[in-house]
Design a protein around this motif. Structure first.
Motif: not given
Length: 172
Positions: A153-169, A96-100
């Motif tokens: 990334l506080g405004s889009t936490l539900p979107d992040i949670e959905a993607e995290f659920r998919r990633f773990l799945g 999340l919010a990666l510094p390269a």
């Protein structure tokens, strides 16, 4: 237990930060075990100075893991999670919010190419440049979710949670 996850917070944050707490709760509800190292003491050394102590702390958490863990990191936590994946077996990386890169630190961000990874980054991130993070993801074929949000990334936490659920799945 489905697996083990180590969640690393960003600088000027802590193990009870909003994102890592929400993602830990989600993972636990899905049957994963979690741990959140506390890097606040390391962060007192400044950005570049905190990386090696953070890596040592994260490496110890990985070594204590009952199985290769999934590493989740926000900002500086994402940076050290990627570097840690070069030296220890891990099951995945959720960044999340990666510094390269970190000014003053000699190593650039890197990940093991055989580790499943996913990037979430905000278009309005004024701390970690979007183009650098996205460029890294593009060069390494890492899927990404770009959101209309800032560094926290506080405004889009539900979107992040959905993607995290998919990633773990996808790892199960």
């Amino acid at each position: 237990m489905r697996g083990h996850i180590i969640l690393s917070h960003g600088s000027d944050s802590g193990p009870d930060a909003t994102k890592v707490s929400a993602l830990a709760a989600l993972a636990e509800s899905l049957g994963w075990s979690t741990v959140r190292p506390d890097y606040r003491e390391d962060d007192a050394r400044g950005h570049a100075g905190s990386i090696d102590p953070r890596l040592a702390r994260l490496s110890a958490a990985i070594a204590a893991s009952p199985m290769p863990p999934v590493l989740v990191g926000s900002s500086m936590g994402a940076f050290v999670s990627g570097l840690a994946s070069l030296d220890a077996p891990v099951a995945g990386l959720f960044l999340l919010a990666l510094p390269a890169r970190i000014p003053g630190y000699p190593r650039a961000f890197a990940v093991r190419p055989d580790v499943p990874a996913f990037l979430v980054h905000g278009y309005e991130d004024d701390v970690c440049p979007l183009d650098e993070a996205l460029g890294f993801a593009r060069r390494h074929a890492i899927p990404a979710l770009l959101v209309r949000d800032d560094h926290r990334l506080g405004s889009t936490l539900p979107d992040i949670e959905a993607e995290f659920r998919r990633f773990l799945g996808g790892l199960a």
